[in-house]
Design a protein around this motif. Structure first.
Motif, PDB file in Angstrom:
ATOM      1  N   PHE A 218       0.706  -1.132   0.006  1.00 17.46           N
ATOM      2  CA  PHE A 218      -0.244  -0.073  -0.026  1.00 17.46           C
ATOM      3  C   PHE A 218       0.996   1.344   0.142  1.00 17.46           C
ATOM      4  N   TRP A 219       1.784   1.336   0.815  1.00 17.08           N
ATOM      5  CA  TRP A 219       2.611   2.539   1.279  1.00 17.08           C
ATOM      6  C   TRP A 219       3.315   2.752  -0.068  1.00 17.08           C
ATOM      7  N   THR A 221       2.667   2.003  -3.178  1.00 19.66           N
ATOM      8  CA  THR A 221       1.657   2.351  -4.340  1.00 19.66           C
ATOM      9  C   THR A 221       1.101   3.877  -4.072  1.00 19.66           C
ATOM     10  N   TRP A 222       0.931   4.158  -2.770  1.00 19.58           N
ATOM     11  CA  TRP A 222       0.542   5.749  -2.460  1.00 19.58           C
ATOM     12  C   TRP A 222       1.687   6.262  -2.721  1.00 19.58           C
ATOM     13  N   SER A 223       3.002   6.242  -2.559  1.00 19.37           N
ATOM     14  CA  SER A 223       3.979   7.038  -2.856  1.00 19.37           C
ATOM     15  C   SER A 223       4.172   7.470  -4.276  1.00 19.37           C
ATOM     16  N   ALA A 225       1.534   7.685  -6.332  1.00 18.13           N
ATOM     17  CA  ALA A 225       0.338   8.267  -6.973  1.00 18.13           C
ATOM     18  C   ALA A 225       0.515   9.675  -7.429  1.00 18.13           C
ATOM     19  N   GLU A 235      -2.755  12.347  -5.970  1.00 21.12           N
ATOM     20  CA  GLU A 235      -1.573  12.479  -4.914  1.00 21.12           C
ATOM     21  C   GLU A 235      -2.056  13.053  -3.938  1.00 21.12           C
ATOM     22  N   ALA A 238      -3.952   9.834  -1.969  1.00 24.13           N
ATOM     23  CA  ALA A 238      -2.693   8.998  -1.548  1.00 24.13           C
ATOM     24  C   ALA A 238      -2.198   9.521  -0.392  1.00 24.13           C
ATOM     25  N   LEU A 241      -4.441   8.957   2.691  1.00 25.51           N
ATOM     26  CA  LEU A 241      -4.128   7.612   3.108  1.00 25.51           C
ATOM     27  C   LEU A 241      -3.001   7.343   3.814  1.00 25.51           C
ATOM     28  N   GLN A 242      -1.940   7.966   3.621  1.00 27.81           N
ATOM     29  CA  GLN A 242      -0.655   7.656   4.159  1.00 27.81           C
ATOM     30  C   GLN A 242      -0.653   8.378   5.649  1.00 27.81           C
ATOM     31  N   MET A 344      -9.142   4.040  -1.422  1.00 27.09           N
ATOM     32  CA  MET A 344      -8.818   2.888  -0.726  1.00 27.09           C
ATOM     33  C   MET A 344      -9.468   1.500  -1.354  1.00 27.09           C
ATOM     34  N   ILE A 347      -7.790   1.141  -4.939  1.00 27.47           N
ATOM     35  CA  ILE A 347      -6.225   0.564  -4.766  1.00 27.47           C
ATOM     36  C   ILE A 347      -6.197  -0.965  -4.334  1.00 27.47           C
TER      37      ILE A 347
END
Length: 428
Positions: A218-219, A221-223, A225, A235, A238, A241-242, A344, A347
């Motif tokens: 997850f992390w 992937t968010w990084s 975005a 972004e 994302a 969510l982080q 969420m 993803i």
């Protein structure tokens, strides 16, 4: 003014000099003709109850009620008072019963959501509960007479909601209707609550905790975005969510973050009481990781480059910015909370990770913080989560220490742990 009134007298009498006039009948004791400044005429009766209480009873308007009819009504009311009754009290009760008989479930719901009681709850709670009323209850119950709704009807309604939207939504719908009717009891609109019965469906609290491998996926992937990227998540969302995982705060609170809540001197975020679930302001120490994420979100909100080094000052345009850290693209205010929920979900589907929600990030962080890996005490975790403090109510009243130092140490330790987990795959 006392007068042996006649039909002609009643017809012709007018107020003098624009003043109200009251004429007392000399034939029937207590009967009065009240003449308004505009010429309107009203019959009323002054009387004493058997217990000696003075009271007034409105009999009707002239000319709809003639002198002879007014005297007949007055004599009947006086006879009731001599017998121990109170005609005005009876009239008041009958009027209240008539109003109550005409009220619908919708009338009560409208009063509930407009009440001072509702104003004391969070805006998000009122939005959610009014949505439940509008979508699940109103179509079935809105026009039902308030006093006539039966438990069997409520059960049938809740079962229909369960079939259409699931057991969890059905239980929540049941709880909302129960609160609406409890309000009606307190306001003396009703005497019984037809929704006062145990919930129909067993509800299990979610216990989903992400594994380290899932956190890492997850992390990372968010990084990566980006707005308009293949991930389908912008972004800023994302980053939100982080922050859910890094700060352990609720998604709605993070999305609603405002620059007025941030203190860069103490490196803290204070969630205002009106935004927190338990209506208490909440101090969240910001770890270096959280600071970096918020600075990046502000960079996107202001379209201004911000140094990655958190010790370097923010550019003036960013420092002077007053607004939401995650502003809506169109209109005022922050991004809608459900955008985070949907992001969420998208993803999770792309990564083929089963049954993970934004709220699970909060539970995951709290669980890992309590594990041997971090070893943070439960009392400190509860304070970070802004849960009701442990201990007796008396202890809670007198213990106002907010564990600021302990919370900061725990969140910084968790941030370091989170970065180690997310970077394992990259180092291999």
């Amino acid at each position: 003014m006392r007068q042996n009134m006649t039909a002609r007298f009643v017809e012709t009498i007018k107020p003098k000099s624009g003043e109200r006039l009251t004429v007392t009948d000399s034939v029937v004791e207590g009967l009065e003709l009240r003449v308004g400044t505009n010429g309107s005429k009203m019959w009323s009766l002054r009387y004493r109850t058997k217990g000696g209480k003075r009271n007034r009873l409105s009999l009707g308007r002239y000319p709809a009620l003639t002198l002879a009819e007014a005297r007949d009504r007055a004599i009947q009311a006086l006879a009731a008072a001599v017998s121990g009754g109170d005609p005005a009290a009876v009239r008041k009760t009958e009027k209240a019963e008539a109003i109550a008989a005409e009220r619908t479930v919708e009338d009560l719901a409208t009063a509930f959501f407009a009440s001072p009681e509702a104003a004391q709850r969070t805006k998000q709670t009122n939005i959610m509960e009014s949505g439940v009323w509008r979508n699940h209850l109103a179509p079935k119950l809105a026009k039902r007479p308030l006093q006539e709704l039966k438990r069997g009807e409520v059960r049938a309604c809740i079962r229909e909601v369960a079939e259409a939207s699931g057991n969890r939504t059905a239980n929540y719908t049941h709880a909302v209707l129960r609160r609406i009717y409890n309000f009606g009891i307190r306001e003396e609109w009703v005497e019984m609550n037809p929704a006062q019965f145990p919930q129909l469906y067993q509800h299990r609290s979610r216990d989903r905790v992400l594994s380290e491998a899932e956190i890492r996926l997850f992390w990372q992937t968010w990084s990566v975005a980006k707005t308009g990227g293949k991930l389908g998540v912008s972004e800023p969302i994302a980053i939100a969510l982080q922050l859910c995982l890094a700060t352990l705060q609720r998604a709605g609170e993070i999305i609603g973050m405002h620059t007025d809540e941030l203190d860069w001197t103490t490196r803290s975020w204070v969630i205002a009481s009106e935004r927190s679930k338990n209506r208490r302001s909440h101090h969240v120490p910001l770890s270096p990781l959280s600071q970096q994420l918020i600075r990046r979100a502000l960079s996107l909100a202001t379209a201004t480059e911000v140094p990655k080094d958190i010790d370097k000052p923010l550019p003036r345009l960013v420092a002077d910015y007053r607004g939401h850290v995650f502003p809506a693209i169109h209109g005022n205010g922050p991004v809608d909370r459900h955008v985070v929920t949907r992001a969420m979900s998208r993803i999770r589907e792309k990564l083929n990770i089963d049954n993970a929600t934004a709220h699970d990030l909060r539970r995951t962080g709290a669980s890992m913080m309590a594990s041997e890996r971090c070893g943070v005490r439960g009392e400190v975790i509860a304070r970070i989560l802004n849960h009701t403090p442990l201990g007796s109510p008396v202890t809670q009243i007198y213990n106002r220490y907010d564990y600021a130092a302990e919370k900061r140490a725990a969140l910084e330790l968790w941030a370091e742990t989170l970065l180690k987990i997310s970077s394992v795959a990259q180092s291999k």
